[in-house]
Design an enzyme around this catalytic site. Structure first.
Site, PDB file in Angstrom:
ATOM      1  N   ASN A 100       0.854  -1.188   0.000  1.00 55.92           N
ATOM      2  CA  ASN A 100       0.000   0.000   0.000  1.00 55.92           C
ATOM      3  C   ASN A 100       0.887   1.234   0.000  1.00 55.92           C
ATOM      4  O   ASN A 100       2.111   1.141   0.025  1.00 55.92           O
ATOM      5  CB  ASN A 100      -0.970  -0.019   1.193  1.00 55.92           C
ATOM      6  CG  ASN A 100      -0.226  -0.051   2.512  1.00 55.92           C
ATOM      7  OD1 ASN A 100       0.475   0.889   2.865  1.00 55.92           O
ATOM      8  ND2 ASN A 100      -0.358  -1.156   3.242  1.00 55.92           N
ATOM      9  N   ASP A 133      -4.645  -6.054   5.084  1.00 59.34           N
ATOM     10  CA  ASP A 133      -5.711  -6.849   5.701  1.00 59.34           C
ATOM     11  C   ASP A 133      -5.670  -8.301   5.262  1.00 59.34           C
ATOM     12  O   ASP A 133      -6.099  -9.183   5.985  1.00 59.34           O
ATOM     13  CB  ASP A 133      -7.072  -6.242   5.351  1.00 59.34           C
ATOM     14  CG  ASP A 133      -7.290  -4.927   6.093  1.00 59.34           C
ATOM     15  OD1 ASP A 133      -6.848  -4.843   7.255  1.00 59.34           O
ATOM     16  OD2 ASP A 133      -7.875  -3.994   5.516  1.00 59.34           O
ATOM     17  N   LYS A 164       8.865 -18.171  -9.094  1.00 58.46           N
ATOM     18  CA  LYS A 164       8.252 -17.088  -9.864  1.00 58.46           C
ATOM     19  C   LYS A 164       7.133 -17.634 -10.756  1.00 58.46           C
ATOM     20  O   LYS A 164       7.332 -18.624 -11.471  1.00 58.46           O
ATOM     21  CB  LYS A 164       9.324 -16.401 -10.720  1.00 58.46           C
ATOM     22  CG  LYS A 164       8.788 -15.143 -11.375  1.00 58.46           C
ATOM     23  CD  LYS A 164       9.809 -14.495 -12.274  1.00 58.46           C
ATOM     24  CE  LYS A 164       9.135 -13.417 -13.097  1.00 58.46           C
ATOM     25  NZ  LYS A 164       9.882 -13.084 -14.291  1.00 58.46           N
ATOM     26  N   PRO A 212      -3.752 -11.422  10.664  1.00 60.08           N
ATOM     27  CA  PRO A 212      -4.118 -11.161  12.065  1.00 60.08           C
ATOM     28  C   PRO A 212      -4.290  -9.656  12.282  1.00 60.08           C
ATOM     29  O   PRO A 212      -3.579  -8.861  11.672  1.00 60.08           O
ATOM     30  CB  PRO A 212      -2.905 -11.677  12.852  1.00 60.08           C
ATOM     31  CG  PRO A 212      -1.790 -11.744  11.851  1.00 60.08           C
ATOM     32  CD  PRO A 212      -2.421 -12.008  10.528  1.00 60.08           C
ATOM     33  N   ASP A 213      -5.242  -9.302  13.116  1.00 61.60           N
ATOM     34  CA  ASP A 213      -5.422  -7.886  13.460  1.00 61.60           C
ATOM     35  C   ASP A 213      -4.518  -7.602  14.663  1.00 61.60           C
ATOM     36  O   ASP A 213      -4.843  -7.932  15.808  1.00 61.60           O
ATOM     37  CB  ASP A 213      -6.889  -7.609  13.786  1.00 61.60           C
ATOM     38  CG  ASP A 213      -7.140  -6.120  13.938  1.00 61.60           C
ATOM     39  OD1 ASP A 213      -6.224  -5.401  14.412  1.00 61.60           O
ATOM     40  OD2 ASP A 213      -8.244  -5.670  13.575  1.00 61.60           O
ATOM     41  N   ILE A 214      -3.375  -7.017  14.375  1.00 65.63           N
ATOM     42  CA  ILE A 214      -2.336  -6.853  15.410  1.00 65.63           C
ATOM     43  C   ILE A 214      -2.821  -5.905  16.512  1.00 65.63           C
ATOM     44  O   ILE A 214      -2.630  -6.157  17.699  1.00 65.63           O
ATOM     45  CB  ILE A 214      -1.028  -6.336  14.766  1.00 65.63           C
ATOM     46  CG1 ILE A 214      -0.605  -7.287  13.636  1.00 65.63           C
ATOM     47  CG2 ILE A 214       0.076  -6.215  15.796  1.00 65.63           C
ATOM     48  CD1 ILE A 214       0.476  -6.738  12.721  1.00 65.63           C
ATOM     49  N   PHE A 259      -4.537   3.732  14.631  1.00 65.80           N
ATOM     50  CA  PHE A 259      -4.734   4.726  13.568  1.00 65.80           C
ATOM     51  C   PHE A 259      -5.907   4.295  12.709  1.00 65.80           C
ATOM     52  O   PHE A 259      -6.220   3.110  12.632  1.00 65.80           O
ATOM     53  CB  PHE A 259      -3.470   4.852  12.706  1.00 65.80           C
ATOM     54  CG  PHE A 259      -2.497   5.858  13.248  1.00 65.80           C
ATOM     55  CD1 PHE A 259      -1.855   5.641  14.446  1.00 65.80           C
ATOM     56  CD2 PHE A 259      -2.257   7.039  12.566  1.00 65.80           C
ATOM     57  CE1 PHE A 259      -0.976   6.563  14.967  1.00 65.80           C
ATOM     58  CE2 PHE A 259      -1.378   7.981  13.068  1.00 65.80           C
ATOM     59  CZ  PHE A 259      -0.736   7.746  14.277  1.00 65.80           C
ATOM     60  N   LYS A 295     -14.310   2.201  14.897  1.00 65.48           N
ATOM     61  CA  LYS A 295     -13.080   1.400  14.890  1.00 65.48           C
ATOM     62  C   LYS A 295     -12.457   1.340  16.278  1.00 65.48           C
ATOM     63  O   LYS A 295     -11.929   0.308  16.688  1.00 65.48           O
ATOM     64  CB  LYS A 295     -12.095   1.999  13.873  1.00 65.48           C
ATOM     65  CG  LYS A 295     -11.026   1.051  13.404  1.00 65.48           C
ATOM     66  CD  LYS A 295     -10.262   1.580  12.198  1.00 65.48           C
ATOM     67  CE  LYS A 295     -10.948   1.270  10.886  1.00 65.48           C
ATOM     68  NZ  LYS A 295     -10.186   1.712   9.709  1.00 65.48           N
ATOM     69  N   LYS A 299     -11.739  -2.232  17.854  1.00 67.78           N
ATOM     70  CA  LYS A 299     -10.354  -2.678  18.070  1.00 67.78           C
ATOM     71  C   LYS A 299     -10.005  -2.756  19.558  1.00 67.78           C
ATOM     72  O   LYS A 299      -8.955  -3.275  19.909  1.00 67.78           O
ATOM     73  CB  LYS A 299      -9.380  -1.703  17.401  1.00 67.78           C
ATOM     74  CG  LYS A 299      -9.593  -1.541  15.898  1.00 67.78           C
ATOM     75  CD  LYS A 299      -8.753  -2.519  15.122  1.00 67.78           C
ATOM     76  CE  LYS A 299      -8.790  -2.200  13.647  1.00 67.78           C
ATOM     77  NZ  LYS A 299      -7.916  -3.070  12.884  1.00 67.78           N
TER      78      LYS A 299
HETATM   79  N1  CTP Z   1      -4.106  -2.827  12.139  1.00 69.86           N
HETATM   80  C1  CTP Z   1      -3.421  -3.900  12.652  1.00 69.86           C
HETATM   81  N2  CTP Z   1      -3.479  -5.108  12.050  1.00 69.86           N
HETATM   82  C2  CTP Z   1      -4.201  -5.284  10.932  1.00 69.86           C
HETATM   83  C3  CTP Z   1      -4.918  -4.195  10.376  1.00 69.86           C
HETATM   84  C4  CTP Z   1      -4.845  -2.984  11.006  1.00 69.86           C
HETATM   85  O1  CTP Z   1      -2.758  -3.734  13.679  1.00 69.86           O
HETATM   86  N3  CTP Z   1      -4.233  -6.475  10.356  1.00 69.86           N
HETATM   87  C5  CTP Z   1      -4.083  -1.553  12.849  1.00 69.86           C
HETATM   88  C6  CTP Z   1      -3.391  -0.428  12.127  1.00 69.86           C
HETATM   89  O2  CTP Z   1      -2.024  -0.348  12.470  1.00 69.86           O
HETATM   90  C7  CTP Z   1      -4.150   0.785  12.629  1.00 69.86           C
HETATM   91  C8  CTP Z   1      -5.550   0.236  12.869  1.00 69.86           C
HETATM   92  O3  CTP Z   1      -5.406  -1.153  13.009  1.00 69.86           O
HETATM   93  O4  CTP Z   1      -3.681   1.235  13.866  1.00 69.86           O
HETATM   94  C9  CTP Z   1      -6.568   0.542  11.821  1.00 69.86           C
HETATM   95  O5  CTP Z   1      -6.110   0.172  10.580  1.00 69.86           O
HETATM   96  P1  CTP Z   1      -7.091   0.216   9.330  1.00 69.86           P
HETATM   97  O6  CTP Z   1      -6.395  -0.404   8.174  1.00 69.86           O
HETATM   98  O7  CTP Z   1      -7.629   1.594   9.188  1.00 69.86           O
HETATM   99  O8  CTP Z   1      -8.256  -0.688   9.906  1.00 69.86           O
HETATM  100  P2  CTP Z   1      -8.846  -2.022   9.441  1.00 69.86           P
HETATM  101  O9  CTP Z   1      -8.971  -2.925  10.615  1.00 69.86           O
HETATM  102  O10 CTP Z   1      -8.111  -2.544   8.278  1.00 69.86           O
HETATM  103  O11 CTP Z   1     -10.304  -1.560   9.070  1.00 69.86           O
HETATM  104  P3  CTP Z   1     -10.997  -1.299   7.652  1.00 69.86           P
HETATM  105  O12 CTP Z   1     -10.072  -1.900   6.615  1.00 69.86           O
HETATM  106  O13 CTP Z   1     -12.270  -1.988   7.808  1.00 69.86           O
HETATM  107  O14 CTP Z   1     -11.125   0.191   7.565  1.00 69.86           O
END
Ligand code: CTP
Length: 397
Positions: free
Chosen positions: A208, A276, A286, A304-306, A323, A337, A341
């Protein structure tokens, strides 16, 4: 305040030397006594007369000036201050310091001193990123020398990147923090930053547009307030700040492991733009076109959602800051959010391309806490970071 503090400022020979004039004024306004030392290079950029006028002090210039030696020897001069500030610190002076040279008054003082030393590097981006300068920086840090900046930005030489001298306000803040011990001294803060790269095959990946600039500035600002910072960063465009523990990762799952390994922490600031999804069927070799014109079918698995793991985990830091990079309904999405979270604060921003925030040098954020939404003005990423670090310091007391 710096009432009664004696600061010896060594002005190196760089275009940024003009900022040192303002720095002298600001330090004196806060009550410090400033004694200036000019290198011979510095005299090409600022005049001894202007430095003398602003510091209201004699300007020391030459090691073999016998009048000075009779008045105050260089050994005494090097010890008569509470702090020696080298601003700007050129690549050359850093190299001479790292090598222990004493071939002019400035380096002789720096070698002879027993007081704390802080350098404010300023140089061309290539000089800053050159392995020799980075090696010297590591040596100087190891010698216990404090480092303020440099920051990213446009330079007098026309290039852009790290190497620009820190803003005067940031240098003054670092000097303040040095004398006060810093409101975050003794605290451990974990910062995530940058994008993640999710491999498709050994040569391709999904990423990204995050540059890592905001997370890097936050880590530096927390360090300036005295925190011990662990900086877990994906492959960012900007160099990590000096003076923090850097853990470089590529993927979300590596970031997750590095974050868990860094805990416990007093606070966590999760500024990384974590992918995500990862490619579940990433190839070990390759991928090749098979001639049929068929595109490869990638399948995805959720990463994983860290942030949520840290917020819900057994080692939860006292303050967890997430963030939210949004493109519409910023406050509504970010407020939801924060709850989803389980973090304490969300720093929300509008990253629609028209704002120029992603990859740019400024940010306009809204801080979402349990008390509601607080809109901050559009500021440089450095200034946004400084404010956030100060809020974190208050939030932890
Ligand atoms: N984050 C994380 N791990 C992930 C995705 C996001 O730790 N797999 C954290 C980011 O570092 C940030 C926050 O979650 O602090 C929000 O990130 P964002 O990408 O805006 O949120 P998403 O959970 O991806 O929500 P969405 O895509 O539905 O907006």
């Amino acid at each position: 305040m710096l009432e009664g503090k004696k600061i010896l400022i060594v002005i190196g020979g760089g275009i940024a030397a003009f900022k040192s004039l303002d720095l002298i004024r600001r330090l004196r306004e806060r009550g410090a006594t400033v004694t200036p030392v000019l290198t011979s290079g510095a005299e090409h950029f600022v005049t001894p007369l202007s430095v003398a006028a602003l510091s209201a002090s004699k300007v020391y210039r030459d090691l073999f000036d016998l009048t000075d030696e009779a008045e105050m020897g260089h050994i005494e001069l090097s010890r008569a201050s509470d702090l020696i500030l080298v601003a700007p610190a050129t690549a050359n002076i850093m190299a001479r310091m790292a090598g222990g040279l004493a071939d002019d008054l400035a380096t002789t003082l720096l070698l002879a001193t027993d007081t704390p030393v802080m350098i404010v590097p300023a140089m061309n981006v290539r000089m800053w990123t050159h392995p020799a300068t980075q090696r010297n920086l590591t040596v100087l840090r190891g010698d216990g020398i404090g480092v303020v900046g440099p920051v990213d930005g446009a330079m007098a030489c026309g290039e852009f990147g790290p190497g620009r001298m820190a803003e005067v306000a940031d240098i003054v803040a670092a000097v303040d923090a040095h004398f006060s011990g810093g409101p975050l001294s003794g605290r451990h803060v974990l910062v995530t930053s940058g994008p993640t790269h999710e491999p498709i095959d050994p040569v391709r990946y999904i990423a990204n547009r995050s540059s890592g600039a905001q997370g890097t500035a936050i880590a530096g600002a927390l360090r300036d307030l005295g925190a011990r910072v662990t900086f877990v960063t994906g492959p960012a465009d900007v160099a990590p700040p000096p003076g923090v523990t850097v853990v470089a990762v590529q993927t979300a799952r590596q970031m997750q492991a590095a974050v868990q390994a860094a805990l416990p922490a007093d606070a966590a600031v999760m500024a990384a733009a974590v992918a995500d999804w990862r490619v579940e069927n990433a190839s070990d070799s390759k991928m090749k076109k098979d001639g049929s014109g068929a595109a490869p079918a990638l399948t995805f698995a959720e990463n994983p959602d860290i942030l949520r793991e840290v917020s819900d985990g057994p080692n939860r830091p006292g303050l967890v800051v997430g963030f939210a990079a949004e493109t519409d309904d910023v406050v509504a999405h970010a407020t939801a959010k924060r709850l989803r979270k389980g973090c304490d604060w969300i720093v929300a921003n509008d990253v629609s391309p028209a704002t120029g925030i992603m990859g740019g040098s400024e940010n306009a954020v809204t801080l979402i806490t349990a008390d509601g939404a607080e809109e901050w003005p559009r500021l440089t990423k450095q200034e946004t970071a400084r404010r956030l670090a100060e809020r974190i310091a208050k939030g932890l007391t």
